[in-house]
Motif scaffolding. Sequence first.
Motif, PDB file in Angstrom:
ATOM      1  N   GLY A 148      -9.842  -1.681  15.377  1.00  0.00           N
ATOM      2  CA  GLY A 148      -9.925  -0.568  14.432  1.00  0.00           C
ATOM      3  C   GLY A 148      -9.161   0.670  14.836  1.00  0.00           C
ATOM      4  O   GLY A 148      -9.094   1.641  14.074  1.00  0.00           O
ATOM      5  N   ASP A 149      -8.536   0.669  16.066  1.00  0.00           N
ATOM      6  CA  ASP A 149      -7.752   1.834  16.474  1.00  0.00           C
ATOM      7  C   ASP A 149      -6.485   1.935  15.635  1.00  0.00           C
ATOM      8  O   ASP A 149      -5.871   0.905  15.308  1.00  0.00           O
ATOM      9  N   VAL A 150      -6.063   3.154  15.275  1.00  0.00           N
ATOM     10  CA  VAL A 150      -4.849   3.365  14.483  1.00  0.00           C
ATOM     11  C   VAL A 150      -3.642   3.199  15.390  1.00  0.00           C
ATOM     12  O   VAL A 150      -3.545   3.801  16.458  1.00  0.00           O
ATOM     13  N   ILE A 151      -2.687   2.329  14.862  1.00  0.00           N
ATOM     14  CA  ILE A 151      -1.478   2.073  15.654  1.00  0.00           C
ATOM     15  C   ILE A 151      -0.218   2.491  14.898  1.00  0.00           C
ATOM     16  O   ILE A 151       0.886   2.449  15.461  1.00  0.00           O
ATOM     17  N   SER A 160       5.826   5.006  10.576  1.00  0.00           N
ATOM     18  CA  SER A 160       5.703   5.690  11.881  1.00  0.00           C
ATOM     19  C   SER A 160       4.862   4.821  12.817  1.00  0.00           C
ATOM     20  O   SER A 160       4.078   3.971  12.356  1.00  0.00           O
ATOM     21  N   ILE A 161       5.043   5.055  14.129  1.00  0.00           N
ATOM     22  CA  ILE A 161       4.312   4.285  15.148  1.00  0.00           C
ATOM     23  C   ILE A 161       3.453   5.285  15.937  1.00  0.00           C
ATOM     24  O   ILE A 161       3.916   6.328  16.356  1.00  0.00           O
ATOM     25  N   SER A 162       2.198   4.923  16.190  1.00  0.00           N
ATOM     26  CA  SER A 162       1.249   5.837  16.851  1.00  0.00           C
ATOM     27  C   SER A 162       0.888   5.401  18.261  1.00  0.00           C
ATOM     28  O   SER A 162       0.064   6.058  18.911  1.00  0.00           O
ATOM     29  N   VAL A 163       1.451   4.317  18.803  1.00  0.00           N
ATOM     30  CA  VAL A 163       1.103   3.807  20.137  1.00  0.00           C
ATOM     31  C   VAL A 163       2.375   3.565  20.925  1.00  0.00           C
ATOM     32  O   VAL A 163       3.470   3.596  20.361  1.00  0.00           O
ATOM     33  N   SER A 164       2.195   3.265  22.209  1.00  0.00           N
ATOM     34  CA  SER A 164       3.342   3.000  23.085  1.00  0.00           C
ATOM     35  C   SER A 164       3.081   1.703  23.854  1.00  0.00           C
ATOM     36  O   SER A 164       1.945   1.220  23.944  1.00  0.00           O
ATOM     37  N   GLY A 210      15.419  -3.987  13.486  1.00  0.00           N
ATOM     38  CA  GLY A 210      16.373  -4.476  12.509  1.00  0.00           C
ATOM     39  C   GLY A 210      15.761  -4.620  11.131  1.00  0.00           C
ATOM     40  O   GLY A 210      15.228  -3.692  10.538  1.00  0.00           O
ATOM     41  N   SER A 211      15.842  -5.861  10.573  1.00  0.00           N
ATOM     42  CA  SER A 211      15.326  -6.115   9.218  1.00  0.00           C
ATOM     43  C   SER A 211      13.798  -5.910   9.140  1.00  0.00           C
ATOM     44  O   SER A 211      13.241  -5.712   8.056  1.00  0.00           O
ATOM     45  N   TYR A 212      13.094  -5.907  10.288  1.00  0.00           N
ATOM     46  CA  TYR A 212      11.639  -5.668  10.279  1.00  0.00           C
ATOM     47  C   TYR A 212      11.318  -4.152  10.232  1.00  0.00           C
ATOM     48  O   TYR A 212      10.151  -3.804  10.111  1.00  0.00           O
ATOM     49  N   GLY A 213      12.381  -3.309  10.368  1.00  0.00           N
ATOM     50  CA  GLY A 213      12.113  -1.868  10.403  1.00  0.00           C
ATOM     51  C   GLY A 213      11.411  -1.516  11.686  1.00  0.00           C
ATOM     52  O   GLY A 213      11.602  -2.147  12.726  1.00  0.00           O
ATOM     53  N   TYR A 214      10.522  -0.484  11.582  1.00  0.00           N
ATOM     54  CA  TYR A 214       9.742  -0.124  12.751  1.00  0.00           C
ATOM     55  C   TYR A 214       8.587  -1.145  12.912  1.00  0.00           C
ATOM     56  O   TYR A 214       7.798  -1.360  11.987  1.00  0.00           O
ATOM     57  N   ARG A 215       8.550  -1.718  14.134  1.00  0.00           N
ATOM     58  CA  ARG A 215       7.575  -2.821  14.368  1.00  0.00           C
ATOM     59  C   ARG A 215       6.778  -2.538  15.631  1.00  0.00           C
ATOM     60  O   ARG A 215       7.327  -2.086  16.640  1.00  0.00           O
ATOM     61  N   THR A 216       5.481  -2.886  15.534  1.00  0.00           N
ATOM     62  CA  THR A 216       4.579  -2.810  16.702  1.00  0.00           C
ATOM     63  C   THR A 216       4.000  -4.205  16.937  1.00  0.00           C
ATOM     64  O   THR A 216       3.503  -4.847  16.001  1.00  0.00           O
ATOM     65  N   ILE A 217       4.068  -4.670  18.219  1.00  0.00           N
ATOM     66  CA  ILE A 217       3.506  -5.974  18.584  1.00  0.00           C
ATOM     67  C   ILE A 217       2.282  -5.747  19.456  1.00  0.00           C
ATOM     68  O   ILE A 217       2.368  -5.140  20.523  1.00  0.00           O
ATOM     69  N   LEU A 218       1.132  -6.318  18.951  1.00  0.00           N
ATOM     70  CA  LEU A 218      -0.138  -6.237  19.697  1.00  0.00           C
ATOM     71  C   LEU A 218      -0.443  -7.634  20.241  1.00  0.00           C
ATOM     72  O   LEU A 218      -0.597  -8.589  19.476  1.00  0.00           O
ATOM     73  N   ALA A 269       0.853  -1.191   0.000  1.00  0.00           N
ATOM     74  CA  ALA A 269       0.000   0.000   0.000  1.00  0.00           C
ATOM     75  C   ALA A 269       0.892   1.246   0.000  1.00  0.00           C
ATOM     76  O   ALA A 269       2.085   1.171   0.353  1.00  0.00           O
ATOM     77  N   PRO A 270       0.387   2.397  -0.406  1.00  0.00           N
ATOM     78  CA  PRO A 270       1.215   3.596  -0.435  1.00  0.00           C
ATOM     79  C   PRO A 270       1.719   3.971   0.965  1.00  0.00           C
ATOM     80  O   PRO A 270       1.073   3.669   1.966  1.00  0.00           O
ATOM     81  N   THR A 271       2.866   4.547   0.995  1.00  0.00           N
ATOM     82  CA  THR A 271       3.450   4.984   2.278  1.00  0.00           C
ATOM     83  C   THR A 271       2.502   5.971   2.951  1.00  0.00           C
ATOM     84  O   THR A 271       1.952   6.864   2.335  1.00  0.00           O
ATOM     85  N   GLY A 272       2.329   5.744   4.239  1.00  0.00           N
ATOM     86  CA  GLY A 272       1.460   6.631   5.011  1.00  0.00           C
ATOM     87  C   GLY A 272       0.053   6.089   5.175  1.00  0.00           C
ATOM     88  O   GLY A 272      -0.771   6.675   5.893  1.00  0.00           O
ATOM     89  N   THR A 273      -0.250   4.956   4.510  1.00  0.00           N
ATOM     90  CA  THR A 273      -1.600   4.380   4.677  1.00  0.00           C
ATOM     91  C   THR A 273      -1.763   3.913   6.118  1.00  0.00           C
ATOM     92  O   THR A 273      -0.851   3.346   6.717  1.00  0.00           O
ATOM     93  N   LEU A 274      -2.947   4.208   6.701  1.00  0.00           N
ATOM     94  CA  LEU A 274      -3.181   3.908   8.112  1.00  0.00           C
ATOM     95  C   LEU A 274      -3.143   2.402   8.382  1.00  0.00           C
ATOM     96  O   LEU A 274      -3.623   1.578   7.598  1.00  0.00           O
ATOM     97  N   ILE A 275      -2.516   2.053   9.555  1.00  0.00           N
ATOM     98  CA  ILE A 275      -2.483   0.672  10.047  1.00  0.00           C
ATOM     99  C   ILE A 275      -3.378   0.611  11.294  1.00  0.00           C
ATOM    100  O   ILE A 275      -3.193   1.399  12.216  1.00  0.00           O
ATOM    101  N   LYS A 276      -4.320  -0.366  11.337  1.00  0.00           N
ATOM    102  CA  LYS A 276      -5.309  -0.446  12.411  1.00  0.00           C
ATOM    103  C   LYS A 276      -5.093  -1.707  13.254  1.00  0.00           C
ATOM    104  O   LYS A 276      -4.579  -2.706  12.778  1.00  0.00           O
TER     105      LYS A 276
END
Length: 342
Positions: free
Chosen positions: A299-302, A287-291, A264-272, A243-250
């Motif tokens: 459906g929350d943007v992360i 970019s990452i939107s959560v902590s 590392g090779s995964y780049g910026y990663r978020t684990i839910l 998808a285009p860069t900047g598309t929202l991840i939920k």
Amino acid sequence: MASNQPAPEAPYVPSDTLVYGGFRADDEAPLGEWNPTADSLAPVRGRHRVAKQRGGGFARSSTVLGVGVIAAVSAGGMASANTGKPPVSISMPDLGSVSSLISNDSDSAADATSAFSSVGATTADTAKGTSDDAGEALRSRILAQAEVQQGQIDTKAAQAVAAAAQKEADAAAAKAEKEAQEKATAAKKKAEEAAAKLAEAARLAELAKQYTLPTSSYTITGTFGQAGSLWSSGYHTGLDFAAPTGTLIKAIHSGTITEAGWAGSYGYRTILTLDDGTELWFCHQSSISVSVGQKVGTGDVIGRVGATGNVTGAHLHLEVHPGGSADGIDPMAWLRGKGLTP
């Protein structure tokens, strides 16, 4: 009984004259008048001649009667002597009734002869008749036994045919029952499967309300298990949403953020981490939107789609690790199990 008429006086003849019992010489005196009666007439055996009586028909018929009775009795005695069996009892007819039946005409003589012939039947004839009767009785008994045996054979044959027909009917009934049971089982199974599908569809529909796809306006460019040199493990370990860069991840489902940062090779990663312990990895974000420790809902943007880490283009790399295991499972199958179709 009628009296015999006196015989006419015979004139003296100087030559030999036939008399009763022999011939008279010429020089002998006349024998006198002969008037035989029933008492004076004795049976004569052997060949003999008698003077012809010109009187009534009874004298002539009496002679015939006497000869016939003697012949019948003699024949019966000879048959008894020859066969060695006791003589046959002969019923003598009453002379009075016989005399009433005998007349001068030839028809009456024939009837008398026939009657005496039947009276003079020998024991040989009787034995023959008895033998014929015994043979006929034996023949009748054999035929009766044959008929009974044939009836038994026919009965057994009919019973065999009936048994075979019953066996075929039982086999057909058993086959029909088996087929009916199989059809009923198949129909029941089909109905159960249909009901299960409906139930699963309802469950997935309900889950779909609780789960959502991680992004929109995407294209699947990589699936789980693909082999290639692009991946350090030798095969692809997740599902790629280009998808285009900047598309929202939920957030796919409600849970807790257990990791958010560079990997590392995964780049910026978020684990839910979901409530059942399943970990969802969102990789290559721009970019990452959560902590860490944050609670999120479905459906929350992360974060946003990016191309960080080991990539060839902007996309979201999604991995699913049940129970926090190191090895992941196919994300496509897991999403479909939640009622989602990527």
